[in-house]
Design a protein around this motif. Structure first.
Motif, mmCIF file in Angstrom:
data_model
loop_
_atom_site.group_PDB
_atom_site.id
_atom_site.type_symbol
_atom_site.label_atom_id
_atom_site.label_comp_id
_atom_site.label_asym_id
_atom_site.label_seq_id
_atom_site.Cartn_x
_atom_site.Cartn_y
_atom_site.Cartn_z
ATOM 1 N N TYR A 252 1.069 -1.034 0.060
ATOM 2 C CA TYR A 252 0.167 0.008 0.286
ATOM 3 C C TYR A 252 0.649 1.219 0.396
ATOM 4 N N GLU A 253 0.306 2.075 -0.613
ATOM 5 C CA GLU A 253 1.125 3.746 -0.682
ATOM 6 C C GLU A 253 0.001 4.461 -1.128
ATOM 7 N N LYS A 254 -0.334 4.520 0.879
ATOM 8 C CA LYS A 254 -0.729 5.711 1.824
ATOM 9 C C LYS A 254 -0.191 6.921 1.985
ATOM 10 N N ASP A 255 -0.265 7.778 2.531
ATOM 11 C CA ASP A 255 0.573 8.830 3.184
ATOM 12 C C ASP A 255 -0.009 8.132 4.917
ATOM 13 N N TYR A 256 0.973 7.498 5.793
ATOM 14 C CA TYR A 256 0.795 6.874 7.213
ATOM 15 C C TYR A 256 1.084 8.106 7.830
ATOM 16 N N ASP A 257 0.564 8.239 9.094
ATOM 17 C CA ASP A 257 1.111 8.790 10.743
ATOM 18 C C ASP A 257 1.339 8.157 11.655
ATOM 19 N N ILE A 258 2.302 7.220 11.253
ATOM 20 C CA ILE A 258 2.050 6.251 12.837
ATOM 21 C C ILE A 258 2.982 6.962 13.430
ATOM 22 N N LYS A 259 3.410 6.913 15.025
ATOM 23 C CA LYS A 259 4.269 7.398 16.166
ATOM 24 C C LYS A 259 4.002 6.512 17.553
ATOM 25 N N TRP A 260 5.455 6.002 17.111
ATOM 26 C CA TRP A 260 5.988 5.052 18.663
ATOM 27 C C TRP A 260 7.090 6.383 19.528
ATOM 28 N N TYR A 261 6.288 5.565 20.562
ATOM 29 C CA TYR A 261 6.196 6.740 22.032
ATOM 30 C C TYR A 261 6.886 5.217 22.431
ATOM 31 N N ASP A 262 7.913 5.944 23.235
ATOM 32 C CA ASP A 262 8.694 5.343 24.845
ATOM 33 C C ASP A 262 9.016 5.939 24.986
ATOM 34 N N SER A 263 9.295 6.395 26.955
ATOM 35 C CA SER A 263 9.797 6.993 27.308
ATOM 36 C C SER A 263 11.448 6.324 27.950
ATOM 37 N N ASP A 264 12.332 5.029 27.592
ATOM 38 C CA ASP A 264 13.532 4.737 27.618
ATOM 39 C C ASP A 264 13.867 4.590 25.957
ATOM 40 N N ALA A 265 15.088 5.959 26.591
ATOM 41 C CA ALA A 265 15.866 5.741 24.660
ATOM 42 C C ALA A 265 16.541 4.574 24.217
ATOM 43 N N TYR A 266 16.631 3.741 24.890
ATOM 44 C CA TYR A 266 17.436 2.867 24.604
ATOM 45 C C TYR A 266 16.202 1.960 23.841
ATOM 46 N N VAL A 267 15.252 1.642 24.538
ATOM 47 C CA VAL A 267 14.047 1.026 23.267
ATOM 48 C C VAL A 267 13.662 1.309 22.064
ATOM 49 N N LEU A 268 14.175 2.723 22.026
ATOM 50 C CA LEU A 268 13.495 4.219 20.942
ATOM 51 C C LEU A 268 14.477 3.543 19.534
ATOM 52 N N TRP A 269 15.759 2.703 20.827
ATOM 53 C CA TRP A 269 16.462 2.777 19.722
ATOM 54 C C TRP A 269 16.937 1.850 18.698
ATOM 55 N N HIS A 270 16.247 0.154 19.581
ATOM 56 C CA HIS A 270 15.793 -0.762 19.051
ATOM 57 C C HIS A 270 14.520 -0.776 17.824
ATOM 58 N N ALA A 271 13.712 0.496 18.141
ATOM 59 C CA ALA A 271 12.471 0.323 17.535
ATOM 60 C C ALA A 271 13.061 0.997 16.041
ATOM 61 N N ARG A 272 13.585 1.995 15.709
ATOM 62 C CA ARG A 272 13.667 2.842 15.107
ATOM 63 C C ARG A 272 14.701 1.244 14.253
ATOM 64 N N ALA A 273 15.886 0.466 14.682
ATOM 65 C CA ALA A 273 16.881 -0.383 13.895
ATOM 66 C C ALA A 273 15.653 -1.399 13.362
ATOM 67 N N ASN A 274 14.620 -1.642 14.060
ATOM 68 C CA ASN A 274 14.355 -2.494 13.368
ATOM 69 C C ASN A 274 12.661 -2.231 12.684
ATOM 70 N N ALA A 275 12.521 -1.091 11.987
ATOM 71 C CA ALA A 275 11.890 -0.431 11.610
ATOM 72 C C ALA A 275 12.772 -0.291 10.570
ATOM 73 N N GLU A 276 13.765 -0.032 10.339
ATOM 74 C CA GLU A 276 14.778 0.592 9.299
ATOM 75 C C GLU A 276 14.785 -1.230 8.856
ATOM 76 N N ARG A 277 15.659 -2.468 9.005
ATOM 77 C CA ARG A 277 16.018 -3.383 8.752
ATOM 78 C C ARG A 277 14.109 -3.899 8.551
ATOM 79 N N ALA A 278 12.881 -4.173 8.609
ATOM 80 C CA ALA A 278 11.760 -3.809 7.564
ATOM 81 C C ALA A 278 11.293 -3.047 6.657
ATOM 82 N N TRP A 279 12.125 -2.358 6.530
ATOM 83 C CA TRP A 279 11.995 -1.094 5.165
ATOM 84 C C TRP A 279 9.988 -0.119 5.792
ATOM 85 N N VAL A 280 10.572 0.234 6.624
ATOM 86 C CA VAL A 280 9.231 0.761 7.112
ATOM 87 C C VAL A 280 9.511 2.309 7.614
ATOM 88 N N SER A 281 10.942 2.532 8.708
ATOM 89 C CA SER A 281 10.895 3.637 8.625
ATOM 90 C C SER A 281 10.677 5.058 8.316
#
Length: 159
Positions: free
Chosen positions: A39-68
């Protein structure tokens, strides 16, 4: 991946591809078919977490899945988050199991109060007492298992 209808593993290689009997033409045909279904759409997906370490891993996972490119990441707590007029999904794997006592009660009380303002919300929780907080005609709930944990999925619907 689900929002974009992107097949998992679409951009990676697999060991079977090196087998003498593997069919590279067939694999490319399947990859082409999967890419055509994205699907080629405009998305507004937000990921919030209070832990910077968790956010770092979430970003890395999104990049590996090509959804960053469709997910933004911010360091905030649940209580910093405003509930929007769009679909809001709130979850905290393993669904509040590691949180106990007054903190879990406070979180779920706030969720029930704040998400009531949103037009549509989904809350996924392992907190048994949450059913009492999300009891009204706007909320539907279903009990499921996730990784061996009992989980309740609350979905707010229009009434």
């Amino acid at each position: 991946l689900i929002a974009t209808n992107r097949a998992p593993g679409l951009h990676r290689s697999f060991a079977w591809e090196w087998f003498p009997c593997s069919n590279t033409w067939l694999k490319q045909k399947l990859v082409d078919e999967a890419q055509a279904k994205i699907y080629e759409k405009d998305y507004d997906i937000k990921w919030y977490d209070s832990d910077a370490y968790v956010l770092w891993h979430a970003r890395a996972n999104a990049e590996r899945a090509w959804v960053s490119e469709i997910v933004s990441f911010e360091e905030k707590t649940l209580f910093d988050q405003a509930f929007y007029d769009s679909q809001t999904i709130i979850t905290n794997p393993p669904y509040g199991i590691r949180i106990s006592g007054n903190e879990v009660q406070k979180i779920h009380t706030t969720l029930a109060r704040e998400s009531f303002q949103a037009t549509a919300s989904t809350v996924i929780s392992g907190y048994e007492e949450a059913e009492k907080l999300f009891r009204n005609e706007a909320w539907k709930h279903v009990r499921v298992k996730n990784g061996g944990n009992d989980v309740i999925v609350f979905v707010k619907r229009e009434v």
